[in-house]
Scaffold this motif. Structure first.
Motif, mmCIF file in Angstrom:
data_model
loop_
_atom_site.group_PDB
_atom_site.id
_atom_site.type_symbol
_atom_site.label_atom_id
_atom_site.label_comp_id
_atom_site.label_asym_id
_atom_site.label_seq_id
_atom_site.Cartn_x
_atom_site.Cartn_y
_atom_site.Cartn_z
ATOM 1 N N MET A 1 0.797 -1.283 0.149
ATOM 2 C CA MET A 1 0.137 -0.050 -0.129
ATOM 3 C C MET A 1 0.754 1.209 0.029
ATOM 4 O O MET A 1 0.604 2.260 -0.579
ATOM 5 N N ALA A 2 1.838 1.361 0.794
ATOM 6 C CA ALA A 2 2.925 2.338 0.874
ATOM 7 C C ALA A 2 3.463 2.756 -0.502
ATOM 8 O O ALA A 2 3.634 3.920 -0.818
ATOM 9 N N LEU A 3 3.766 1.656 -1.044
ATOM 10 C CA LEU A 3 4.529 1.671 -2.429
ATOM 11 C C LEU A 3 3.567 2.229 -3.328
ATOM 12 O O LEU A 3 3.933 3.131 -4.157
ATOM 13 N N SER A 4 2.379 1.891 -3.390
ATOM 14 C CA SER A 4 1.628 2.183 -4.671
ATOM 15 C C SER A 4 1.047 3.713 -4.349
ATOM 16 O O SER A 4 1.170 4.497 -5.259
ATOM 17 N N ARG A 5 0.981 4.297 -2.934
ATOM 18 C CA ARG A 5 0.816 5.386 -2.466
ATOM 19 C C ARG A 5 1.922 6.516 -3.057
ATOM 20 O O ARG A 5 1.885 7.878 -3.529
ATOM 21 N N SER A 6 3.257 5.879 -2.711
ATOM 22 C CA SER A 6 4.364 6.915 -3.072
ATOM 23 C C SER A 6 4.568 6.953 -4.667
ATOM 24 O O SER A 6 4.979 8.015 -5.124
ATOM 25 N N VAL A 7 4.051 5.731 -5.506
ATOM 26 C CA VAL A 7 4.519 5.987 -6.769
ATOM 27 C C VAL A 7 3.325 6.914 -7.260
ATOM 28 O O VAL A 7 3.584 7.665 -8.250
ATOM 29 N N TYR A 8 1.893 6.898 -6.526
ATOM 30 C CA TYR A 8 0.995 7.625 -7.323
ATOM 31 C C TYR A 8 1.571 9.233 -6.888
ATOM 32 O O TYR A 8 1.346 10.047 -7.816
ATOM 33 N N ASN A 9 1.902 9.374 -5.799
ATOM 34 C CA ASN A 9 2.306 10.804 -5.470
ATOM 35 C C ASN A 9 3.616 11.215 -6.094
ATOM 36 O O ASN A 9 3.578 12.529 -6.431
ATOM 37 N N LEU A 10 4.445 10.284 -6.661
ATOM 38 C CA LEU A 10 5.656 10.698 -7.360
ATOM 39 C C LEU A 10 5.320 11.053 -8.731
ATOM 40 O O LEU A 10 5.870 12.066 -9.486
ATOM 41 N N LEU A 11 4.524 10.172 -9.494
ATOM 42 C CA LEU A 11 4.330 10.098 -11.022
ATOM 43 C C LEU A 11 2.957 10.546 -11.389
ATOM 44 O O LEU A 11 2.916 11.243 -12.291
ATOM 45 N N PHE A 12 1.997 10.399 -10.684
ATOM 46 C CA PHE A 12 0.756 10.485 -11.177
ATOM 47 C C PHE A 12 -0.256 11.487 -10.651
ATOM 48 O O PHE A 12 -1.335 11.780 -11.265
ATOM 49 N N LYS A 13 0.259 12.206 -9.565
ATOM 50 C CA LYS A 13 -0.597 13.056 -8.770
ATOM 51 C C LYS A 13 -0.850 14.366 -9.798
ATOM 52 O O LYS A 13 -2.007 14.730 -9.834
ATOM 53 N N ARG A 14 0.240 14.863 -10.613
ATOM 54 C CA ARG A 14 0.194 15.966 -11.077
ATOM 55 C C ARG A 14 0.123 15.669 -12.522
ATOM 56 O O ARG A 14 0.551 14.601 -13.103
ATOM 57 N N THR A 15 -0.678 16.387 -13.364
ATOM 58 C CA THR A 15 -0.947 16.274 -14.843
ATOM 59 C C THR A 15 0.473 16.467 -15.620
ATOM 60 O O THR A 15 0.588 15.572 -16.360
ATOM 61 N N SER A 16 1.234 17.246 -15.203
ATOM 62 C CA SER A 16 2.506 17.342 -15.929
ATOM 63 C C SER A 16 3.477 16.121 -15.754
ATOM 64 O O SER A 16 4.215 15.653 -16.721
ATOM 65 N N THR A 17 3.640 15.766 -14.521
ATOM 66 C CA THR A 17 4.294 14.498 -14.362
ATOM 67 C C THR A 17 3.793 12.975 -14.964
ATOM 68 O O THR A 17 4.524 12.311 -15.192
ATOM 69 N N PHE A 18 2.211 13.231 -14.813
ATOM 70 C CA PHE A 18 1.708 12.184 -15.556
ATOM 71 C C PHE A 18 2.039 12.020 -16.910
ATOM 72 O O PHE A 18 2.322 10.896 -17.573
ATOM 73 N N ALA A 19 2.066 13.253 -17.658
ATOM 74 C CA ALA A 19 2.305 13.296 -19.119
ATOM 75 C C ALA A 19 3.673 12.950 -19.363
ATOM 76 O O ALA A 19 3.932 12.193 -20.310
ATOM 77 N N VAL A 20 4.603 13.314 -18.657
ATOM 78 C CA VAL A 20 5.871 13.142 -18.812
ATOM 79 C C VAL A 20 6.185 11.506 -18.513
ATOM 80 O O VAL A 20 7.128 10.673 -19.334
ATOM 81 N N THR A 21 5.614 10.758 -17.572
ATOM 82 C CA THR A 21 5.937 9.422 -17.171
ATOM 83 C C THR A 21 5.145 8.645 -18.637
ATOM 84 O O THR A 21 5.716 7.721 -18.884
ATOM 85 N N ILE A 22 4.131 9.037 -19.105
ATOM 86 C CA ILE A 22 3.510 8.211 -20.197
ATOM 87 C C ILE A 22 4.462 8.511 -21.449
ATOM 88 O O ILE A 22 4.886 7.377 -22.035
ATOM 89 N N MET A 23 5.144 9.618 -21.751
ATOM 90 C CA MET A 23 6.044 10.062 -22.751
ATOM 91 C C MET A 23 7.223 9.009 -22.820
ATOM 92 O O MET A 23 7.606 8.368 -23.597
ATOM 93 N N VAL A 24 7.904 9.098 -21.476
ATOM 94 C CA VAL A 24 9.004 8.202 -21.055
ATOM 95 C C VAL A 24 8.755 6.680 -21.155
ATOM 96 O O VAL A 24 9.504 5.960 -21.903
#
Length: 61
Positions: free
Chosen positions: A1-24
């Protein structure tokens, strides 16, 4: 649970980081898929490709 929450907060919470994550992710997936396809093709055609048989036809000078 903690791993998924930290991945969400790091990569998917903001739209800009989500878009960069998808492109990479798309670029990395494309490179891996291309390398795997080339390796499979060369493995299935070993001994039939020019780079495998050119020594039979080229003359040394």
């Amino acid at each position: 649970m903690a791993l998924s929450r930290s991945v969400y907060n790091l990569l998917f919470k903001r739209t800009s980081t989500f878009a960069v994550t998808i492109m990479v992710g798309a670029v990395v997936f494309e490179r891996v898929f291309d390398q795997a396809g080339d390796a499979l093709y060369e493995n299935l055609n070993r001994g039939k490709l020019w780079k495998h048989i050119k020594h039979n036809y080229e003359k040394e000078e």
